[in-house]
Write a protein that holds these residues in place. Structure first.
Motif, PDB file in Angstrom:
ATOM      1  N   GLY A 125       0.821  -1.205   0.000  1.00  0.00           N
ATOM      2  CA  GLY A 125       0.000   0.000   0.000  1.00  0.00           C
ATOM      3  C   GLY A 125       0.851   1.249   0.000  1.00  0.00           C
ATOM      4  O   GLY A 125       0.614   2.191  -0.760  1.00  0.00           O
ATOM      5  N   GLU A 126       1.879   1.267   0.859  1.00  0.00           N
ATOM      6  CA  GLU A 126       2.737   2.453   0.936  1.00  0.00           C
ATOM      7  C   GLU A 126       3.505   2.688  -0.360  1.00  0.00           C
ATOM      8  O   GLU A 126       3.836   3.828  -0.691  1.00  0.00           O
ATOM      9  N   GLU A 127       3.800   1.585  -1.091  1.00  0.00           N
ATOM     10  CA  GLU A 127       4.545   1.745  -2.347  1.00  0.00           C
ATOM     11  C   GLU A 127       3.774   2.615  -3.336  1.00  0.00           C
ATOM     12  O   GLU A 127       4.374   3.306  -4.176  1.00  0.00           O
ATOM     13  N   THR A 128       2.454   2.618  -3.233  1.00  0.00           N
ATOM     14  CA  THR A 128       1.644   3.429  -4.143  1.00  0.00           C
ATOM     15  C   THR A 128       1.769   4.905  -3.793  1.00  0.00           C
ATOM     16  O   THR A 128       1.830   5.765  -4.685  1.00  0.00           O
ATOM     17  N   GLN A 129       1.813   5.234  -2.502  1.00  0.00           N
ATOM     18  CA  GLN A 129       2.054   6.619  -2.093  1.00  0.00           C
ATOM     19  C   GLN A 129       3.445   7.073  -2.524  1.00  0.00           C
ATOM     20  O   GLN A 129       3.629   8.220  -2.948  1.00  0.00           O
ATOM     21  N   ILE A 130       4.417   6.182  -2.414  1.00  0.00           N
ATOM     22  CA  ILE A 130       5.773   6.510  -2.863  1.00  0.00           C
ATOM     23  C   ILE A 130       5.776   6.796  -4.357  1.00  0.00           C
ATOM     24  O   ILE A 130       6.381   7.774  -4.823  1.00  0.00           O
ATOM     25  N   ALA A 131       5.085   5.950  -5.129  1.00  0.00           N
ATOM     26  CA  ALA A 131       4.999   6.166  -6.576  1.00  0.00           C
ATOM     27  C   ALA A 131       4.339   7.496  -6.894  1.00  0.00           C
ATOM     28  O   ALA A 131       4.759   8.206  -7.816  1.00  0.00           O
ATOM     29  N   GLY A 132       3.304   7.844  -6.134  1.00  0.00           N
ATOM     30  CA  GLY A 132       2.636   9.132  -6.344  1.00  0.00           C
ATOM     31  C   GLY A 132       3.543  10.299  -6.035  1.00  0.00           C
ATOM     32  O   GLY A 132       3.567  11.299  -6.769  1.00  0.00           O
ATOM     33  N   PHE A 133       4.311  10.190  -4.954  1.00  0.00           N
ATOM     34  CA  PHE A 133       5.256  11.255  -4.615  1.00  0.00           C
ATOM     35  C   PHE A 133       6.307  11.413  -5.703  1.00  0.00           C
ATOM     36  O   PHE A 133       6.622  12.532  -6.120  1.00  0.00           O
ATOM     37  N   LEU A 134       6.846  10.290  -6.189  1.00  0.00           N
ATOM     38  CA  LEU A 134       7.887  10.362  -7.213  1.00  0.00           C
ATOM     39  C   LEU A 134       7.336  10.846  -8.551  1.00  0.00           C
ATOM     40  O   LEU A 134       8.082  11.422  -9.354  1.00  0.00           O
ATOM     41  N   ALA A 135       6.043  10.624  -8.797  1.00  0.00           N
ATOM     42  CA  ALA A 135       5.435  11.180 -10.005  1.00  0.00           C
ATOM     43  C   ALA A 135       5.424  12.700  -9.948  1.00  0.00           C
ATOM     44  O   ALA A 135       5.538  13.374 -10.976  1.00  0.00           O
ATOM     45  N   SER A 136       5.300  13.249  -8.712  1.00  0.00           N
ATOM     46  CA  SER A 136       5.310  14.703  -8.531  1.00  0.00           C
ATOM     47  C   SER A 136       6.728  15.254  -8.391  1.00  0.00           C
ATOM     48  O   SER A 136       6.989  16.397  -8.765  1.00  0.00           O
ATOM     49  N   GLU A 137       7.627  14.427  -7.847  1.00  0.00           N
ATOM     50  CA  GLU A 137       9.013  14.856  -7.589  1.00  0.00           C
ATOM     51  C   GLU A 137       9.973  13.831  -8.201  1.00  0.00           C
ATOM     52  O   GLU A 137      10.666  13.099  -7.487  1.00  0.00           O
ATOM     53  N   PRO A 138      10.044  13.750  -9.531  1.00  0.00           N
ATOM     54  CA  PRO A 138      10.820  12.677 -10.169  1.00  0.00           C
ATOM     55  C   PRO A 138      12.324  12.758  -9.910  1.00  0.00           C
ATOM     56  O   PRO A 138      13.019  11.742 -10.062  1.00  0.00           O
ATOM     57  N   GLN A 139      12.843  13.910  -9.533  1.00  0.00           N
ATOM     58  CA  GLN A 139      14.278  14.060  -9.293  1.00  0.00           C
ATOM     59  C   GLN A 139      14.659  13.834  -7.833  1.00  0.00           C
ATOM     60  O   GLN A 139      15.832  13.969  -7.474  1.00  0.00           O
ATOM     61  N   PHE A 140      13.699  13.458  -7.010  1.00  0.00           N
ATOM     62  CA  PHE A 140      13.977  13.333  -5.574  1.00  0.00           C
ATOM     63  C   PHE A 140      14.959  12.199  -5.309  1.00  0.00           C
ATOM     64  O   PHE A 140      14.799  11.077  -5.778  1.00  0.00           O
ATOM     65  N   ASP A 141      15.981  12.511  -4.518  1.00  0.00           N
ATOM     66  CA  ASP A 141      16.902  11.524  -3.962  1.00  0.00           C
ATOM     67  C   ASP A 141      17.004  11.797  -2.472  1.00  0.00           C
ATOM     68  O   ASP A 141      17.262  12.933  -2.065  1.00  0.00           O
ATOM     69  N   GLY A 142      16.780  10.785  -1.668  1.00  0.00           N
ATOM     70  CA  GLY A 142      16.818  10.987  -0.226  1.00  0.00           C
ATOM     71  C   GLY A 142      15.981   9.949   0.482  1.00  0.00           C
ATOM     72  O   GLY A 142      15.950   8.778   0.090  1.00  0.00           O
ATOM     73  N   TRP A 153      10.421   4.015   6.689  1.00  0.00           N
ATOM     74  CA  TRP A 153      11.516   4.895   6.277  1.00  0.00           C
ATOM     75  C   TRP A 153      12.119   4.285   5.024  1.00  0.00           C
ATOM     76  O   TRP A 153      12.578   3.135   5.035  1.00  0.00           O
ATOM     77  N   VAL A 154      12.109   5.045   3.929  1.00  0.00           N
ATOM     78  CA  VAL A 154      12.405   4.486   2.617  1.00  0.00           C
ATOM     79  C   VAL A 154      13.516   5.285   1.942  1.00  0.00           C
ATOM     80  O   VAL A 154      13.408   6.498   1.776  1.00  0.00           O
ATOM     81  N   HIS A 155      14.571   4.595   1.568  1.00  0.00           N
ATOM     82  CA  HIS A 155      15.689   5.226   0.854  1.00  0.00           C
ATOM     83  C   HIS A 155      15.397   5.205  -0.641  1.00  0.00           C
ATOM     84  O   HIS A 155      15.198   4.130  -1.223  1.00  0.00           O
ATOM     85  N   ILE A 156      15.374   6.389  -1.262  1.00  0.00           N
ATOM     86  CA  ILE A 156      15.067   6.542  -2.673  1.00  0.00           C
ATOM     87  C   ILE A 156      16.312   7.022  -3.410  1.00  0.00           C
ATOM     88  O   ILE A 156      16.969   7.981  -2.989  1.00  0.00           O
ATOM     89  N   SER A 157      16.638   6.376  -4.520  1.00  0.00           N
ATOM     90  CA  SER A 157      17.733   6.834  -5.376  1.00  0.00           C
ATOM     91  C   SER A 157      17.412   6.465  -6.815  1.00  0.00           C
ATOM     92  O   SER A 157      16.987   5.327  -7.091  1.00  0.00           O
ATOM     93  N   ALA A 158      17.589   7.416  -7.724  1.00  0.00           N
ATOM     94  CA  ALA A 158      17.356   7.208  -9.157  1.00  0.00           C
ATOM     95  C   ALA A 158      15.962   6.650  -9.435  1.00  0.00           C
ATOM     96  O   ALA A 158      15.780   5.797 -10.309  1.00  0.00           O
ATOM     97  N   GLY A 159      14.978   7.117  -8.684  1.00  0.00           N
ATOM     98  CA  GLY A 159      13.595   6.713  -8.910  1.00  0.00           C
ATOM     99  C   GLY A 159      13.240   5.341  -8.392  1.00  0.00           C
ATOM    100  O   GLY A 159      12.154   4.832  -8.668  1.00  0.00           O
ATOM    101  N   GLU A 160      14.136   4.716  -7.632  1.00  0.00           N
ATOM    102  CA  GLU A 160      13.894   3.375  -7.118  1.00  0.00           C
ATOM    103  C   GLU A 160      13.884   3.361  -5.593  1.00  0.00           C
ATOM    104  O   GLU A 160      14.538   4.176  -4.943  1.00  0.00           O
ATOM    105  N   VAL A 161      13.133   2.407  -5.039  1.00  0.00           N
ATOM    106  CA  VAL A 161      13.226   2.106  -3.613  1.00  0.00           C
ATOM    107  C   VAL A 161      14.441   1.216  -3.428  1.00  0.00           C
ATOM    108  O   VAL A 161      14.477   0.081  -3.907  1.00  0.00           O
TER     109      VAL A 161
END
Length: 302
Positions: A125-142, A153-161
């Motif tokens: 379920g949370e992965e869908t919220q993460i996908a939605g956030f990355l759709a809005s912030e595709p350059q996010f790393d952190g 707590w999820v580490h994001i890099s290059a659009g991946e979990v």
């Protein structure tokens, strides 16, 4: 639900343990209607899943095989159909799982959850919220933090979990506040002592090994000093969250941080993190769920 009847190009569904939400969607990703139900997965048998959903979305069905993109416990082993976990590192909206439908008017696709083998962890379920956030912030790393009963707590890099950690902090708070000796001290009201909360976070963050002792001090403070329920409740929350922050320090230290969740919970986490001198952004989780489902639909039709 509105009185107007318009056939949906596709339908977005967030189906959890206790609640069901659906949106009638246009092909451009805009929702023109929505409906909710308290018929979560936990209260239904296998043969009730499809009729329950159809009762909610019936007015939107007018085309053969209207696509339904669903997330949450609908894809669990006890749900409509099990959508196996995808292993990290991976993009949060990977290949959809097609589930069987008796009614020919619908075609069900379920988003898979994510799993991590070492150390073992899962999310659904949370992965869908993460996908939605990355759709809005595709350059996010952190790091994305998703506060909740089971905080992620999820580490994001290059659009991946890349990796993630789950904490029972919210569930522990509820259990201690309602079922332990602390229930006599924290009450069940909305009173809140912000200063006591921040102090408790910092104290436990600096010495997390003292948390169990600090929890009993909440009860003793009530008995000996007449500490108010609002202060005691804030200290309980702060002690538990301080331990969570101590454990996740390697995640958040020196990282971009985004909070994605219910605004009230976001505010509590923000206060704890900002007291440590950190900067962050806050995002309501509900719109992120719909954006994540929309991103999955776009992948499906592309």
């Amino acid at each position: 639900m509105s009185d107007a009847i318009t056939y949906a190009d596709w339908i977005a569904v967030d189906w959890g343990t206790t609640n069901l939400r659906a949106w009638a969607m246009q092909s451009d990703g805009q929702a023109y209607d929505q409906a909710t139900s308290d018929k979560g997965m936990a209260g239904l048998t296998q043969d009730q899943f499809e009729p329950t959903l159809l009762a909610l979305i019936e007015p939107w069905l007018g085309k053969p095989e209207t696509p339904i993109i669903a997330c949450g416990m609908v894809g669990s082993r006890q749900g409509w159909a099990e959508a196996p976990y995808n292993s990290v590192p991976t993009k949060p909206h990977a290949v959809l799982h097609e589930a069987p439908c008796a009614d020919q008017r619908i075609k069900m696709y379920i988003l898979p959850g994510l799993k991590q083998n070492d150390p073992p962890d899962v999310m659904r379920g949370e992965e869908t919220q993460i996908a939605g956030f990355l759709a809005s912030e595709p350059q996010f790393d952190g790091v994305i933090c998703l506060p909740g009963t089971h905080a992620k707590w999820v580490h994001i890099s290059a659009g991946e979990v890349v990796s993630f950690q789950t904490f029972l902090t919210g569930e522990m708070f509820n259990l201690l506040a309602k079922s332990s000796v602390l229930r006599h001290s924290v009450g069940d009201g909305s009173d809140w002592d912000e200063d006591a909360f921040v102090e408790a976070v910092s104290d436990t963050l600096s010495k997390p090994e003292t948390m169990a002792a600090r929890l009993f001090q909440i009860r003793a403070g009530d008995l000996l000093q007449g500490v108010s329920c609002g202060t005691s409740r804030a200290r309980l929350s702060g002690a538990l969250l301080g331990a969570e922050l101590a454990a996740t320090r390697p995640y958040w230290l020196g990282q971009n941080i985004a909070l994605v969740g219910a605004p009230k919970l976001n505010a509590i986490y923000a206060a704890a993190l900002q007291a440590q001198g950190l900067t962050l952004t806050q995002h309501d989780g509900d719109p992120m769920t719909l954006k994540g489902l929309t991103a999955a639909y776009k992948d499906l039709i592309s």
